[in-house]
Design a protein around this motif. Structure first.
Motif, PDB file in Angstrom:
ATOM      1  N   MET A  82       0.841  -1.186   0.000  1.00 39.94           N
ATOM      2  CA  MET A  82       0.000   0.000   0.000  1.00 39.94           C
ATOM      3  C   MET A  82       0.885   1.247   0.000  1.00 39.94           C
ATOM      4  SD  MET A  82      -3.270   0.718   2.257  1.00 39.94           S
ATOM      5  CE  MET A  82      -4.152   2.203   2.069  1.00 39.94           C
ATOM      6  N   ILE A  83       0.445   2.247  -0.725  1.00 37.08           N
ATOM      7  CA  ILE A  83       1.216   3.487  -0.868  1.00 37.08           C
ATOM      8  C   ILE A  83       1.125   4.288   0.435  1.00 37.08           C
ATOM      9  CG2 ILE A  83       1.410   5.654  -2.115  1.00 37.08           C
ATOM     10  CD1 ILE A  83       0.308   4.264  -4.550  1.00 37.08           C
ATOM     11  N   ASN A  84       2.251   4.801   0.846  1.00 39.91           N
ATOM     12  CA  ASN A  84       2.314   5.619   2.045  1.00 39.91           C
ATOM     13  C   ASN A  84       1.541   6.920   1.812  1.00 39.91           C
ATOM     14  OD1 ASN A  84       3.004   6.840   4.409  1.00 39.91           O
ATOM     15  ND2 ASN A  84       5.228   6.681   4.106  1.00 39.91           N
ATOM     16  N   ASN A  85       0.756   7.347   2.800  1.00 42.74           N
ATOM     17  CA  ASN A  85      -0.052   8.566   2.659  1.00 42.74           C
ATOM     18  C   ASN A  85       0.813   9.804   2.479  1.00 42.74           C
ATOM     19  OD1 ASN A  85      -2.509   7.335   2.742  1.00 42.74           O
ATOM     20  ND2 ASN A  85      -2.743   7.536   4.962  1.00 42.74           N
ATOM     21  N   THR A  86       1.961   9.873   3.132  1.00 47.92           N
ATOM     22  CA  THR A  86       2.850  11.026   2.993  1.00 47.92           C
ATOM     23  C   THR A  86       3.335  11.143   1.552  1.00 47.92           C
ATOM     24  OG1 THR A  86       3.574  10.671   5.266  1.00 47.92           O
ATOM     25  CG2 THR A  86       4.917  12.117   3.913  1.00 47.92           C
ATOM     26  N   PHE A  87       3.690  10.025   0.948  1.00 51.77           N
ATOM     27  CA  PHE A  87       4.117  10.037  -0.448  1.00 51.77           C
ATOM     28  C   PHE A  87       2.974  10.494  -1.358  1.00 51.77           C
ATOM     29  CE2 PHE A  87       4.331   7.782  -4.536  1.00 51.77           C
ATOM     30  CZ  PHE A  87       5.494   8.349  -5.027  1.00 51.77           C
ATOM     31  N   LEU A  88       1.785  10.035  -1.088  1.00 48.29           N
ATOM     32  CA  LEU A  88       0.629  10.394  -1.903  1.00 48.29           C
ATOM     33  C   LEU A  88       0.325  11.881  -1.809  1.00 48.29           C
ATOM     34  CD1 LEU A  88      -1.436   9.010  -3.733  1.00 48.29           C
ATOM     35  CD2 LEU A  88      -2.909   8.737  -1.738  1.00 48.29           C
ATOM     36  N   TYR A  89       0.351  12.436  -0.591  1.00 44.67           N
ATOM     37  CA  TYR A  89       0.112  13.868  -0.414  1.00 44.67           C
ATOM     38  C   TYR A  89       1.201  14.684  -1.100  1.00 44.67           C
ATOM     39  CZ  TYR A  89      -3.393  12.638   3.110  1.00 44.67           C
ATOM     40  OH  TYR A  89      -4.475  12.143   3.755  1.00 44.67           O
ATOM     41  N   SER A  90       2.441  14.262  -0.962  1.00 45.88           N
ATOM     42  CA  SER A  90       3.547  14.975  -1.604  1.00 45.88           C
ATOM     43  C   SER A  90       3.397  14.958  -3.124  1.00 45.88           C
ATOM     44  CB  SER A  90       4.885  14.344  -1.219  1.00 45.88           C
ATOM     45  OG  SER A  90       5.082  14.411   0.149  1.00 45.88           O
ATOM     46  N   PHE A  91       2.980  13.837  -3.661  1.00 47.71           N
ATOM     47  CA  PHE A  91       2.786  13.729  -5.103  1.00 47.71           C
ATOM     48  C   PHE A  91       1.693  14.688  -5.579  1.00 47.71           C
ATOM     49  CE2 PHE A  91       0.518  11.781  -8.694  1.00 47.71           C
ATOM     50  CZ  PHE A  91       1.542  11.795  -9.633  1.00 47.71           C
ATOM     51  N   PHE A  92       0.577  14.753  -4.866  1.00 47.54           N
ATOM     52  CA  PHE A  92      -0.505  15.660  -5.260  1.00 47.54           C
ATOM     53  C   PHE A  92      -0.119  17.124  -5.122  1.00 47.54           C
ATOM     54  CE2 PHE A  92      -3.614  12.049  -4.386  1.00 47.54           C
ATOM     55  CZ  PHE A  92      -3.822  11.812  -5.735  1.00 47.54           C
ATOM     56  N   ILE A  93       0.630  17.467  -4.084  1.00 46.31           N
ATOM     57  CA  ILE A  93       1.084  18.852  -3.908  1.00 46.31           C
ATOM     58  C   ILE A  93       2.053  19.238  -5.016  1.00 46.31           C
ATOM     59  CG2 ILE A  93       2.466  20.346  -2.420  1.00 46.31           C
ATOM     60  CD1 ILE A  93       1.141  18.927  -0.025  1.00 46.31           C
ATOM     61  N   LEU A  94       2.982  18.353  -5.352  1.00 42.91           N
ATOM     62  CA  LEU A  94       3.924  18.627  -6.438  1.00 42.91           C
ATOM     63  C   LEU A  94       3.196  18.768  -7.773  1.00 42.91           C
ATOM     64  CD1 LEU A  94       6.862  18.876  -7.395  1.00 42.91           C
ATOM     65  CD2 LEU A  94       6.845  16.397  -7.734  1.00 42.91           C
ATOM     66  N   THR A  95       2.211  17.921  -8.015  1.00 50.06           N
ATOM     67  CA  THR A  95       1.420  18.004  -9.244  1.00 50.06           C
ATOM     68  C   THR A  95       0.656  19.323  -9.309  1.00 50.06           C
ATOM     69  OG1 THR A  95       1.183  15.605  -9.241  1.00 50.06           O
ATOM     70  CG2 THR A  95      -0.337  16.840 -10.618  1.00 50.06           C
ATOM     71  N   ALA A  96       0.103  19.764  -8.193  1.00 50.34           N
ATOM     72  CA  ALA A  96      -0.642  21.030  -8.156  1.00 50.34           C
ATOM     73  C   ALA A  96       0.288  22.208  -8.439  1.00 50.34           C
ATOM     74  CB  ALA A  96      -1.330  21.194  -6.807  1.00 50.34           C
ATOM     75  N   PHE A  97       1.485  22.212  -7.830  1.00 49.87           N
ATOM     76  CA  PHE A  97       2.437  23.299  -8.087  1.00 49.87           C
ATOM     77  C   PHE A  97       2.881  23.312  -9.545  1.00 49.87           C
ATOM     78  CE2 PHE A  97       3.558  23.427  -3.422  1.00 49.87           C
ATOM     79  CZ  PHE A  97       3.004  24.685  -3.223  1.00 49.87           C
ATOM     80  N   CYS A  98       3.124  22.165 -10.108  1.00 50.37           N
ATOM     81  CA  CYS A  98       3.518  22.098 -11.523  1.00 50.37           C
ATOM     82  C   CYS A  98       2.397  22.598 -12.431  1.00 50.37           C
ATOM     83  CB  CYS A  98       3.906  20.679 -11.903  1.00 50.37           C
ATOM     84  SG  CYS A  98       5.459  20.134 -11.164  1.00 50.37           S
ATOM     85  N   LEU A  99       1.164  22.249 -12.120  1.00 49.48           N
ATOM     86  CA  LEU A  99       0.030  22.706 -12.910  1.00 49.48           C
ATOM     87  C   LEU A  99      -0.143  24.220 -12.817  1.00 49.48           C
ATOM     88  CD1 LEU A  99      -2.446  21.982 -14.652  1.00 49.48           C
ATOM     89  CD2 LEU A  99      -3.733  21.766 -12.524  1.00 49.48           C
ATOM     90  N   ILE A 100      -0.022  24.769 -11.617  1.00 46.54           N
ATOM     91  CA  ILE A 100      -0.127  26.224 -11.441  1.00 46.54           C
ATOM     92  C   ILE A 100       0.989  26.933 -12.187  1.00 46.54           C
ATOM     93  CG2 ILE A 100       0.069  28.070  -9.722  1.00 46.54           C
ATOM     94  CD1 ILE A 100      -1.440  26.179  -7.799  1.00 46.54           C
TER      95      ILE A 100
END
Length: 68
Positions: A1-19
């Motif tokens: 199972m994917i670690n929640n910290t990794f998942l949150y970091s991935f979504f935050i990085l994706t959001a910053f890249c999109l912005i």
């Protein structure tokens, strides 16, 4: 199972890249200047008379765009 910290970091990085992508590609003044330069080049290529507004554009701005 994917670690929640990794998942949150991935979504935050994706959001910053999109912005960042949206900020770079959809700046308000960028499109109007590019459209004027394209129109000027088109009219010069067709040997048509340029309006005064397009004559004021200098060619150094087009040279800078070709380099980047």
């Amino acid at each position: 199972m994917i670690n929640n910290t990794f998942l949150y970091s991935f979504f935050i990085l994706t959001a910053f890249c999109l912005i960042f992508y949206l900020f770079i590609n959809f700046r308000p003044g960028k499109n109007e200047t590019n459209n004027k330069i394209l129109l000027k080049n088109l009219l010069e290529g067709l040997d048509m008379e340029l309006p005064d507004e397009l004559k004021a554009l200098d060619n150094s701005s087009t040279d800078a765009q070709k380099l980047s």
